[in-house]
Design an enzyme around this catalytic site. Structure first.
Site, PDB file in Angstrom:
ATOM      1  N   ASP A 126       6.923  21.451 -35.519  1.00  0.00           N
ATOM      2  CA  ASP A 126       7.738  21.914 -36.698  1.00  0.00           C
ATOM      3  C   ASP A 126       6.959  21.083 -37.756  1.00  0.00           C
ATOM      4  OD1 ASP A 126      10.352  21.648 -37.831  1.00  0.00           O
ATOM      5  OD2 ASP A 126      11.289  19.952 -37.154  1.00  0.00           O
ATOM      6  N   CYS A 169       0.767  -1.587  -0.136  1.00  0.00           N
ATOM      7  CA  CYS A 169       0.070  -0.071   0.197  1.00  0.00           C
ATOM      8  C   CYS A 169       1.027   1.318   0.176  1.00  0.00           C
ATOM      9  CB  CYS A 169      -1.177  -0.069   1.082  1.00  0.00           C
ATOM     10  SG  CYS A 169       0.164   0.194   2.899  1.00  0.00           S
ATOM     11  N   CYS A 204       2.231   2.397   3.442  1.00  0.00           N
ATOM     12  CA  CYS A 204       3.189   1.400   3.706  1.00  0.00           C
ATOM     13  C   CYS A 204       5.277   1.500   2.815  1.00  0.00           C
ATOM     14  CB  CYS A 204       3.648  -0.482   2.921  1.00  0.00           C
ATOM     15  SG  CYS A 204       1.809  -1.039   4.113  1.00  0.00           S
TER      16      CYS A 204
END
Length: 702
Positions: A396, A16, A19
């Site tokens: 470009d 998680c 964690c």
């Protein structure tokens, strides 16, 4: 003092986001570590300093985190769904909860047997939660597991054993589902890592040996059979074959590779056998760079994630204070202690910031991984979000809106002249020329089946053209003014030449001895997809498109007219493009620049998002651009815009889900309807909604 070298490891069992933050802090607190960063999306740890694997795993022992060297290829065993630890824990917790509930319905909720089964359900489902939660409580670290521990212990104290067991079971289920969902989101990285084969057949002297890619050196010769994946970046020495490059560039059509052509690690050789000379070590291949950049991109926090992290820092303490006040204040004014302590515990559970913390990173990880599989390299959440907010895009011209190389567009013959004969003679002359347009003429002749004669006495006349003797005739190819000196040009041909020049094409006249033969028009052709791409961008919501080019104004305007681009700025030097980007930014807000990543470097750097074409072919494009379209494919641009805008929308939805469900649950306190199981449903529901909503980004395709 010299900065310690950066060390990187892969992580397993990282379950998680909170964690990951805790593990990062634990590693930072190790004595010989200067700085550390945990990349939750890529499951990777990087740090400056020194630490053993044992020390690092001890720092992650609270979540069973395993540390694996970055270079080690690990084949992850596929564990069946019902054999995964988190799923087994949830299942056994449910069994004891159901038995306890059956007993409580037959007798009473306070029956010793029912309480015993509820207690077992709590211990089985919540042992790991309580172990971490109690440690955190001692250190005054208030994360999700700490809040859950307080809530369940409190429920047991006031006699709400069944509620406590339900909360633990639902929390175990939410942890299992979150682990499953994050594994799903991380698959994009794993798939990239599995693209290149771990070994290859190498020719050393006369012997063929199979080596691990880590043992292959620059200059080695790879033997690649039909149907095999190419293991290393290199150039083709011998052989000819089509190679499927979809894994790297996202191109759906295989590309023909012949002697001297470059090939990428992880691409599939389809038809013929190839000998490939290795040009890069395994850690420097294009796919290795892509993986590294994607992982770094997932670690970089997007603006919305920084906001959420900052918000969560104040949100959690606020929830704890609110829960404490709800539990204490009403009883002081005559309320029932048991009822209001229960409400306070429910507020603690509903206030878990899990859904909020995971709302942004899971969306960013999923989107960047999906883009990489489609051949689009996005170098961070910040660029992903910026792309979703673009108002204008500058292109470009050469190599972006056009193909970047000249082609013959028109071949007009004088009356009575045979096409094949004239084309063969012209190609024979141009074959000997070094002029950039000469290759376009010879390619056109081959494509049209012309038989090339042999040219002699070749001469180049500066500023005019070239000539040579072909089959007894002197053939001149050059400018119109030179042709008018050599021969008489028909008025209709001069009119045609003027029209072609207005279209931005270079026109060459052909004279054989003193007779006018015809006209050739050469241009850098517009990409077939350019007009469609520009229309798609307008449909998506881009307010303004502009062409920036160093080419002549007439040529630029002719191409812009074909494409429907109204804003054309021609004759620009690199510094002029930079100025143009600044002006566009002032006028329209966020502006992207699409170019080749080298000549347009100043403009790419100044734009809100710099997008490089053909990134797989150039290291410069990979390094300088914010986004690299790995294939030379402009059609990936609308896909990138669509993905970015959908990601922004999903992040906003996630934050609304995460906070909205909690606000609704907290409002249930007023009529006294908030229960612990409703609280955990609100928290679990918000987390699952956020993760599942983010996984929708896997379905965005070109």
């Amino acid at each position: 003092m010299a900065t310690a070298e950066k060390t990187e490891y892969r992580l397993e069992n990282l379950t998680c986001a909170s964690c990951a933050m805790k593990f990062e802090n634990n590693v930072k607190n190790l004595p010989a570590i200067e700085d550390a960063q945990v990349n939750f999306g890529a499951s990777k740890l990087s740090f400056n300093g020194s630490a053993t694997v044992e020390e690092l795993e001890a720092a992650g022992a609270f979540d069973g985190i395993k540390v694996v060297p970055l270079q080690v290829r690990r084949v992850e065993k596929k564990i069946p769904f019902f054999k995964r630890k988190e799923n087994l824990v949830s299942l056994f917790s449910l069994v004891f909860l159901l038995i306890g509930s059956a007993v409580s319905f037959s007798y009473t909720e306070t029956h010793p047997v029912a309480i015993a089964f509820f207690a077992v359900a709590i211990v089985v489902g919540g042992a790991s939660i309580f172990k971490t939660g109690l440690k955190n409580l001692v250190r005054f670290e208030f994360d999700m597991k700490t809040l859950m521990t307080i809530a369940v212990i409190g429920a047991a104290i006031i006699g709400e054993w069944r509620e406590g067991a339900v909360v633990v079971f639902l929390f175990a289920v939410s942890e299992a589902l979150e682990a499953y969902s994050m594994n799903k989101a991380r698959q994009s990285i794993r798939q990239l890592m599995d693209i290149a084969p771990p070994t290859a057949i190498v020719k050393r002297g006369e012997a063929l040996v199979e080596l691990a890619t880590e043992d292959i050196i620059v200059g080695d010769i790879l033997i690649v059979k039909p149907g095999q994946k190419i293991a290393m970046d290199g150039t083709v020495l011998t052989g000819s074959s089509t190679v499927n490059q979809a894994a790297i560039t996202g191109e759906s059509i295989p590309v023909l590779k012949e002697m001297g052509d470059g090939v990428f690690a992880g691409t599939l050789n389809e038809e013929g056998a190839l000998e490939v000379k290795v040009t890069k070590l395994v850690g420097d291949t294009t796919i290795a760079k892509i993986i590294h950049l994607v992982e770094d991109a997932q670690a970089e926090k997007a603006p919305s994630q920084k906001f959420v992290d900052q918000f969560a820092k104040y949100y959690t303490p606020t929830i704890i204070v609110l829960a404490f006040l709800i539990a204490i204040v009403p009883p002081l004014f005559g309320g029932d202690w048991s009822t209001w302590i229960y409400q306070g515990l429910a507020v603690l559970v509903v206030g878990c910031p899990c859904a909020l913390v995971v709302s942004t990173p899971v969306a960013i990880v999923t989107a960047i991984g999906n883009a990489a599989r489609q051949g689009v390299l996005i170098k961070g959440g910040v660029h992903l979000e910026e792309t979703g907010r673009l108002d204008a895009i500058a292109f470009d011209k050469t190599g972006t809106l056009t193909k970047g190389y000249p082609e013959v567009t028109n071949f007009l013959l004088s009356e009575g002249v045979e096409k094949a004969q004239l084309l063969g003679a012209v190609a024979a002359v141009e074959e000997m020329s070094q002029h950039p347009l000469a290759k376009a003429v010879t390619n056109y002749a081959r494509e049209n089946g012309a038989t090339m004669s042999v040219a002699t006495n070749f001469q180049s006349v500066t500023g005019k053209g070239v000539y040579a003797d072909v089959e007894g005739k002197r053939v001149y190819v050059g400018s119109l003014s030179w042709a008018e000196e050599l021969s008489s040009l028909p008025s209709d041909m001069l009119q045609q030449a003027a029209i072609l020049q207005r279209e931005g094409k270079s026109v060459m006249a052909i004279v054989m001895d003193t007779d006018f033969g015809g006209l050739l028009a050469v241009a850098d052709p517009v990409r077939e997809e350019s007009q469609i791409v520009l229309q798609k961008l307008k449909d998506i919501g881009i307010r303004h498109t502009v062409m920036l080019t160093g080419d002549h104004q007439t040529t630029a305007e002719a191409i812009a007219e074909k494409l429907g681009v109204e804003d054309v700025r021609a004759g620009l030097m690199p510094e002029d493009k930079l100025t143009a980007i600044k002006q566009l930014s002032a006028q329209y807000g966020r502006v992207a620049m699409v170019g080749d990543g080298i000549n347009d470097a100043p403009a790419l750097a100044a734009s809100s998002v710099g997008i490089a074409m053909g990134g797989a072919g150039t290291d410069a494009a990979l390094e300088t651009a914010d986004i690299a379209l790995m294939a030379d494919d402009l059609e990936k641009l609308p896909y990138t815009m669509k993905l970015s805008r959908k990601t922004l929308r999903i992040i906003k939805e996630n934050i609304m889900f995460a906070l909205g469900l909690k606000i609704v649950a907290l409002l249930l306190i007023i009529p006294g309807w908030l229960t612990l199981w409703i609280a955990i449903f609100a928290d679990m529901g918000a987390t699952l909604l956020v993760v599942l909503n983010s996984l929708r980004l896997l379905r965005v395709h070109k």
